[in-house]
Design a protein around this motif. Structure first.
Motif, PDB file in Angstrom:
ATOM      1  N   LYS A 117       0.826  -1.213   0.000  1.00  0.00           N
ATOM      2  CA  LYS A 117       0.000   0.000   0.000  1.00  0.00           C
ATOM      3  C   LYS A 117       0.854   1.253   0.000  1.00  0.00           C
ATOM      4  N   LEU A 118       1.919   1.230   0.782  1.00  0.00           N
ATOM      5  CA  LEU A 118       2.787   2.399   0.856  1.00  0.00           C
ATOM      6  C   LEU A 118       3.464   2.661  -0.488  1.00  0.00           C
ATOM      7  N   LEU A 119       4.033   1.613  -1.084  1.00  0.00           N
ATOM      8  CA  LEU A 119       4.731   1.787  -2.356  1.00  0.00           C
ATOM      9  C   LEU A 119       3.778   2.153  -3.490  1.00  0.00           C
ATOM     10  N   GLY A 120       2.529   1.723  -3.377  1.00  0.00           N
ATOM     11  CA  GLY A 120       1.562   2.025  -4.423  1.00  0.00           C
ATOM     12  C   GLY A 120       0.704   3.247  -4.145  1.00  0.00           C
ATOM     13  N   SER A 121       1.048   3.999  -3.123  1.00  0.00           N
ATOM     14  CA  SER A 121       0.219   5.138  -2.716  1.00  0.00           C
ATOM     15  C   SER A 121       0.309   6.338  -3.647  1.00  0.00           C
ATOM     16  N   GLY A 122       1.380   6.425  -4.437  1.00  0.00           N
ATOM     17  CA  GLY A 122       1.568   7.587  -5.299  1.00  0.00           C
ATOM     18  C   GLY A 122       2.217   8.756  -4.583  1.00  0.00           C
ATOM     19  N   ARG A 146      12.941   4.164  -3.626  1.00  0.00           N
ATOM     20  CA  ARG A 146      13.455   4.894  -4.791  1.00  0.00           C
ATOM     21  C   ARG A 146      12.722   4.476  -6.066  1.00  0.00           C
ATOM     22  N   ALA A 147      12.505   3.180  -6.219  1.00  0.00           N
ATOM     23  CA  ALA A 147      11.820   2.696  -7.416  1.00  0.00           C
ATOM     24  C   ALA A 147      10.397   3.236  -7.508  1.00  0.00           C
ATOM     25  N   ALA A 148       9.771   3.469  -6.349  1.00  0.00           N
ATOM     26  CA  ALA A 148       8.400   3.982  -6.323  1.00  0.00           C
ATOM     27  C   ALA A 148       8.354   5.501  -6.385  1.00  0.00           C
ATOM     28  N   GLY A 149       9.521   6.145  -6.384  1.00  0.00           N
ATOM     29  CA  GLY A 149       9.553   7.607  -6.447  1.00  0.00           C
ATOM     30  C   GLY A 149       9.203   8.277  -5.129  1.00  0.00           C
ATOM     31  N   ILE A 150       9.404   7.558  -4.025  1.00  0.00           N
ATOM     32  CA  ILE A 150       9.073   8.093  -2.694  1.00  0.00           C
ATOM     33  C   ILE A 150      10.359   8.404  -1.937  1.00  0.00           C
TER      34      ILE A 150
END
Length: 353
Positions: A117-122, A146-150
């Motif tokens: 959920k955290l990585l897919g939160s945007g 990093r991969a998720a841009g967070i």
């Protein structure tokens, strides 16, 4: 003891390490402070391990790990930027105006936010109040963020606590966190207002208790009821709560342990025989539920053979203060300082409502 950072000092201190300033730099952007959320100056921060975190502009999609970071952002007036949180504030934990705003924030996890959920939160920023213990792989790894841009932004008053030198005796690390998040979100002027309000409260207390000699200050133990009654979790000198206790004119019986928390047993508490005990329970969601938990903690101390003879228990010197108000960073820390000081030194506050 109070060492707040002014706006001028903040600029110079923002790049220092955990042991010093607050590790952020940037400038106010008027459009961001009005809630625009786009544009603004680049912002650079430094986390506990010295890792630099840079944003081209104030982040507009923020996830908070728990209610502490969420509350600070709401007080800064940037709640519209928060797109999710873990450990949401329980009912009654926040003033009504903030509670209404908090209710609009999606809950991504009732406790720790699941990694997916955290990585897919945007989100473009994740505010982390406590970092996982060494070797504990809880949540996403740095490369996954990093991969998720967070980008992870740590509240240094708590996330960096274990690595600091010596006990925490003031709330400068907390106010620095508030000012850092103000700088991060383009709400620095509001952050300075919040810090000024905390300073006013602490100055009022300091005027009355700072003259009390160290050896005459009562001893104080934080009984973390929710952490267990068999093996205790002691609040040590590096934890925010130690600063709260110190500023209130008391002496934390575990201030000398070189950590933020440590496991201990009742024999150690009995040996220290504190003058006052804080019944620290986590918010249960209502005043009635909180009082029930406080009652349970008090009954335990008064019935347990090892504790019923303690000075604080025999003399009913038991303070009912929720854990969050002393152990997590925020405005409530200053309020807790005043609450404790008024309880311990009622005669010194007769002229103050």
């Amino acid at each position: 003891m109070w060492r707040p950072l002014s706006g001028v000092v903040l600029t110079a201190a923002l790049l220092t390490s955990c042991g010093g300033g607050d590790g952020a730099n940037g400038s106010d952007d008027a459009s961001t402070e009005r809630g625009g959320g786009k544009g603004g100056s680049p912002v650079s921060l430094e986390n506990c391990d010295g890792e630099k975190v840079a944003f081209e502009a104030p982040p507009s999609k923020i996830v908070t790990s728990n209610a502490a970071g969420l509350e600070i952002l709401l007080r800064l007036g940037v709640g519209s930027k928060v797109i999710g949180t873990g450990f949401p504030p329980a009912k009654g934990a926040l003033p009504d105006d903030l509670a209404n705003q908090a209710a609009e924030v999606p809950v991504l996890g009732r406790t720790v936010i699941p990694k997916e959920k955290l990585l897919g939160s945007g989100a473009d920023a994740y505010i982390e109040t406590f970092r996982p213990a060494r070797g504990a792989h809880v949540g996403p790894r740095p490369q996954e963020f990093r991969a998720a841009g967070i980008q992870v932004v740590q509240l240094r008053s708590t996330a960096c606590a274990a690595g600091q030198t010596g006990p925490r005796e003031d709330l400068s690390a907390v106010t620095e966190d508030i000012e850092r998040l103000g700088t991060l979100t383009g709400a620095s002027s509001r952050a300075r207002e919040i810090v000024a309000g905390m300073k006013k409260t602490l100055d009022t207390v300091g005027e009355r208790v700072d003259s009390v000699p160290e050896e005459k200050r009562p001893t104080y133990f934080v009984f973390d009821f929710d952490a267990g009654t068999k093996e205790l979790t002691a609040v040590c000198g590096k934890q925010v709560a130690n600063a709260v206790i110190t500023l209130a004119g008391a002496r934390n019986v575990f201030r000398d342990c070189d950590a933020d928390y440590k496991k201990t047993g009742w024999e150690d508490v009995v040996d220290k025989n504190p003058d006052w005990i804080q019944l620290a329970v986590r918010n249960r969601g209502s005043e009635a539920a909180n009082e029930k938990a406080f009652d349970e903690a008090e009954r335990f101390l008064k019935s347990f053979p090892a504790t019923r003879g303690l000075t604080a228990v025999r003399k009913d010197r038991l303070l009912r203060i929720r854990s969050e108000r002393t152990s997590t960073p925020g405005v409530a820390n200053a309020e807790a300082v005043e609450q404790i000081a008024r309880t311990l030194y009622p005669d010194k506050f007769e002229d103050v409502r």
